[in-house]
Write an enzyme that holds these catalytic residues in place. Structure first.
Site, mmCIF file in Angstrom:
data_model
loop_
_atom_site.group_PDB
_atom_site.id
_atom_site.type_symbol
_atom_site.label_atom_id
_atom_site.label_comp_id
_atom_site.label_asym_id
_atom_site.label_seq_id
_atom_site.Cartn_x
_atom_site.Cartn_y
_atom_site.Cartn_z
ATOM 1 N N THR A 1 -1.139 -11.140 -6.625
ATOM 2 C CA THR A 1 -0.464 -10.705 -5.407
ATOM 3 C C THR A 1 0.249 -11.882 -4.753
ATOM 4 O O THR A 1 -0.166 -13.039 -4.900
ATOM 5 C CB THR A 1 -1.464 -10.092 -4.392
ATOM 6 O OG1 THR A 1 -0.753 -9.606 -3.265
ATOM 7 C CG2 THR A 1 -2.507 -11.100 -3.920
ATOM 8 N N HIS B 1 -2.463 -11.928 3.080
ATOM 9 C CA HIS B 1 -3.555 -11.224 3.766
ATOM 10 C C HIS B 1 -4.503 -10.572 2.768
ATOM 11 O O HIS B 1 -5.720 -10.631 2.914
ATOM 12 C CB HIS B 1 -2.994 -10.182 4.734
ATOM 13 C CG HIS B 1 -2.129 -10.815 5.774
ATOM 14 N ND1 HIS B 1 -2.651 -11.569 6.785
ATOM 15 C CD2 HIS B 1 -0.795 -10.844 5.936
ATOM 16 C CE1 HIS B 1 -1.676 -12.042 7.532
ATOM 17 N NE2 HIS B 1 -0.526 -11.617 7.036
ATOM 18 N N ASP C 1 -2.972 -1.509 -7.391
ATOM 19 C CA ASP C 1 -1.817 -0.701 -6.994
ATOM 20 C C ASP C 1 -2.342 0.508 -6.229
ATOM 21 O O ASP C 1 -3.391 1.066 -6.576
ATOM 22 C CB ASP C 1 -1.007 -0.260 -8.222
ATOM 23 C CG ASP C 1 0.422 0.091 -7.838
ATOM 24 O OD1 ASP C 1 1.017 -0.625 -7.009
ATOM 25 O OD2 ASP C 1 0.957 1.100 -8.335
ATOM 26 N N THR C 2 -1.619 0.870 -5.165
ATOM 27 C CA THR C 2 -2.095 1.918 -4.263
ATOM 28 C C THR C 2 -1.013 2.964 -4.046
ATOM 29 O O THR C 2 0.179 2.642 -4.003
ATOM 30 C CB THR C 2 -2.459 1.297 -2.890
ATOM 31 O OG1 THR C 2 -3.590 0.460 -3.049
ATOM 32 C CG2 THR C 2 -2.786 2.368 -1.858
ATOM 33 N N PHE D 1 -0.861 -0.878 8.715
ATOM 34 C CA PHE D 1 0.491 -0.955 8.164
ATOM 35 C C PHE D 1 0.757 0.321 7.366
ATOM 36 O O PHE D 1 -0.116 1.194 7.246
ATOM 37 C CB PHE D 1 0.637 -2.198 7.269
ATOM 38 C CG PHE D 1 -0.133 -2.093 5.970
ATOM 39 C CD1 PHE D 1 -1.498 -2.324 5.951
ATOM 40 C CD2 PHE D 1 0.501 -1.742 4.781
ATOM 41 C CE1 PHE D 1 -2.215 -2.210 4.769
ATOM 42 C CE2 PHE D 1 -0.208 -1.628 3.590
ATOM 43 C CZ PHE D 1 -1.572 -1.865 3.589
ATOM 44 N N TYR E 1 1.394 3.768 5.983
ATOM 45 C CA TYR E 1 1.208 5.136 6.476
ATOM 46 C C TYR E 1 0.018 5.256 7.436
ATOM 47 O O TYR E 1 -0.354 6.368 7.807
ATOM 48 C CB TYR E 1 1.010 6.091 5.297
ATOM 49 C CG TYR E 1 2.180 6.136 4.329
ATOM 50 C CD1 TYR E 1 3.222 7.050 4.506
ATOM 51 C CD2 TYR E 1 2.248 5.269 3.235
ATOM 52 C CE1 TYR E 1 4.292 7.090 3.621
ATOM 53 C CE2 TYR E 1 3.326 5.299 2.352
ATOM 54 C CZ TYR E 1 4.334 6.211 2.555
ATOM 55 O OH TYR E 1 5.402 6.254 1.685
ATOM 56 N N ASP E 2 -0.590 4.141 7.813
ATOM 57 C CA ASP E 2 -1.798 4.165 8.659
ATOM 58 C C ASP E 2 -1.671 5.034 9.919
ATOM 59 O O ASP E 2 -2.622 5.739 10.270
ATOM 60 C CB ASP E 2 -2.215 2.739 9.061
ATOM 61 C CG ASP E 2 -2.979 2.040 7.951
ATOM 62 O OD1 ASP E 2 -3.332 2.699 6.952
ATOM 63 O OD2 ASP E 2 -3.222 0.819 8.073
ATOM 64 N N LYS F 1 -11.906 0.157 8.812
ATOM 65 C CA LYS F 1 -10.951 0.618 7.786
ATOM 66 C C LYS F 1 -11.299 -0.008 6.432
ATOM 67 O O LYS F 1 -11.344 0.680 5.414
ATOM 68 C CB LYS F 1 -9.516 0.264 8.181
ATOM 69 C CG LYS F 1 -8.521 0.713 7.117
ATOM 70 C CD LYS F 1 -7.112 0.234 7.284
ATOM 71 C CE LYS F 1 -6.337 0.450 5.993
ATOM 72 N NZ LYS F 1 -5.014 -0.154 5.957
ATOM 73 N N ARG G 1 -8.727 0.818 -0.815
ATOM 74 C CA ARG G 1 -8.746 -0.539 -1.357
ATOM 75 C C ARG G 1 -10.151 -1.132 -1.218
ATOM 76 O O ARG G 1 -10.664 -1.769 -2.130
ATOM 77 C CB ARG G 1 -7.727 -1.409 -0.623
ATOM 78 C CG ARG G 1 -7.324 -2.665 -1.381
ATOM 79 C CD ARG G 1 -6.095 -3.349 -0.787
ATOM 80 N NE ARG G 1 -5.842 -2.970 0.575
ATOM 81 C CZ ARG G 1 -4.907 -2.096 0.948
ATOM 82 N NH1 ARG G 1 -4.122 -1.552 0.054
ATOM 83 N NH2 ARG G 1 -4.759 -1.771 2.207
HETATM 84 P P1 IMP Z 1 0.428 -1.592 -2.667
HETATM 85 O O1 IMP Z 1 0.241 -1.139 -4.070
HETATM 86 O O2 IMP Z 1 -0.824 -2.145 -2.046
HETATM 87 O O3 IMP Z 1 1.604 -2.519 -2.518
HETATM 88 O O4 IMP Z 1 0.767 -0.296 -1.794
HETATM 89 C C1 IMP Z 1 1.923 0.492 -2.025
HETATM 90 C C2 IMP Z 1 2.326 1.183 -0.746
HETATM 91 O O5 IMP Z 1 1.312 2.118 -0.356
HETATM 92 C C3 IMP Z 1 2.511 0.268 0.464
HETATM 93 O O6 IMP Z 1 3.817 -0.247 0.513
HETATM 94 C C4 IMP Z 1 2.228 1.212 1.628
HETATM 95 O O7 IMP Z 1 3.368 1.976 1.929
HETATM 96 C C5 IMP Z 1 1.169 2.144 1.052
HETATM 97 N N1 IMP Z 1 -0.171 1.655 1.402
HETATM 98 C C6 IMP Z 1 -1.010 0.942 0.594
HETATM 99 N N2 IMP Z 1 -2.170 0.694 1.215
HETATM 100 C C7 IMP Z 1 -2.066 1.251 2.438
HETATM 101 C C8 IMP Z 1 -2.955 1.303 3.555
HETATM 102 O O8 IMP Z 1 -4.082 0.786 3.552
HETATM 103 N N3 IMP Z 1 -2.495 1.970 4.633
HETATM 104 C C9 IMP Z 1 -1.274 2.551 4.692
HETATM 105 N N4 IMP Z 1 -0.411 2.507 3.695
HETATM 106 C C10 IMP Z 1 -0.802 1.858 2.560
#
Ligand code: IMP
Length: 205
Positions: A21, A25, A81-82, A161, A163-164, A184, A190
């Site tokens: 990454t 943070h 990845d989220t 951040f 969609y929170d 959270k 995560r």
């Molecule tokens: P990433 O894979 O962690 O970069 O997440 C991809 C996208 O999912 C981010 O750009 C956010 O739009 C959304 N996202 C990931 N984690 C969160 C969270 O904890 N809260 C809200 N949106 C999230």
């Protein structure tokens, strides 16, 4: 005997593990949890590239990032990845959550687009899902974390951040943007995926 084993443990080198990454943070968060490992980020290994995440699911993207590091830097690595998966939208935005409202869009653009897409929809069920890929000593492992909840009709709260402000986890009256970060992190997608990773790493030490 006890004396020698304590001495030996304290001298044991911490194993180095890269977290793929650029996000400071996220890195700090993980360093605080994985105390038995020396966790470093991409910058620390001199990797300044943006790794192209073009898989069509979360597992694929996590794997791309972890493999990029292991193949190019020959080091153990994990990547996450989220995505936010909305039931009424057949799982969208999912793997495209970061750029749902288009390339270069802001978090707020994404929120507005999602609220529009769900305007008047009776089913507002959604879940965040995180997948972690771990490359460790020539083997690959995957870990998952899910938090179920619903998408509100308007934004609530200023914290967090993405969609929170519109995501309310099951069992809570607040959105992720309204709750303290420690709560959270405990219940989030995560947080749970990382807990699964930590459990595994602890079990093999
Ligand atoms: P990433 O894979 O962690 O970069 O997440 C991809 C996208 O999912 C981010 O750009 C956010 O739009 C959304 N996202 C990931 N984690 C969160 C969270 O904890 N809260 C809200 N949106 C999230």
């Amino acid at each position: 005997m006890g004396y020698y084993s304590v001495e030996f443990d304290s001298l044991k080198m911490k194993e180095k593990l890269v977290f793929a990454t650029h996000n400071k943070h996220k890195l700090e968060e993980i360093q605080n949890i994985l105390k038995n490992y020396e966790v470093v980020g991409l910058r620390d290994i001199g990797c300044m590239e943006d790794i192209v995440e073009d898989a069509d699911d979360l597992q694929g993207n996590a794997k791309i990032k972890a493999d990029f590091v292991t193949n190019n830097y020959h080091i153990n690595c994990f990547a996450d990845d989220t995505g936010l998966e909305v039931e009424a939208l057949d799982g969208a935005p999912g793997v495209y959550s970061a750029r749902y409202a288009g390339e270069g869009c802001s978090y707020h653009d994404n929120v507005v687009k999602l609220l529009d897409a769900l305007r008047g929809a009776p089913n507002r069920r959604a879940r965040f899902r995180t997948v972690i890929a771990l490359n460790l000593n020539g083997k690959q492992y995957f870990f998952e974390g899910i938090v179920n909840g619903k998408i509100l009709e308007e934004e609530h709260g200023n914290g967090g951040f993405g969609y929170d402000p519109i995501f309310q986890p099951d069992g809570y009256e607040e959105t992720f943007a309204e709750m303290p970060m420690e709560i959270k992190n405990k219940i989030s997608h995560r947080g749970k995926a990382v807990q699964n990773l930590v459990k595994f790493l602890d079990s093999i030490r």
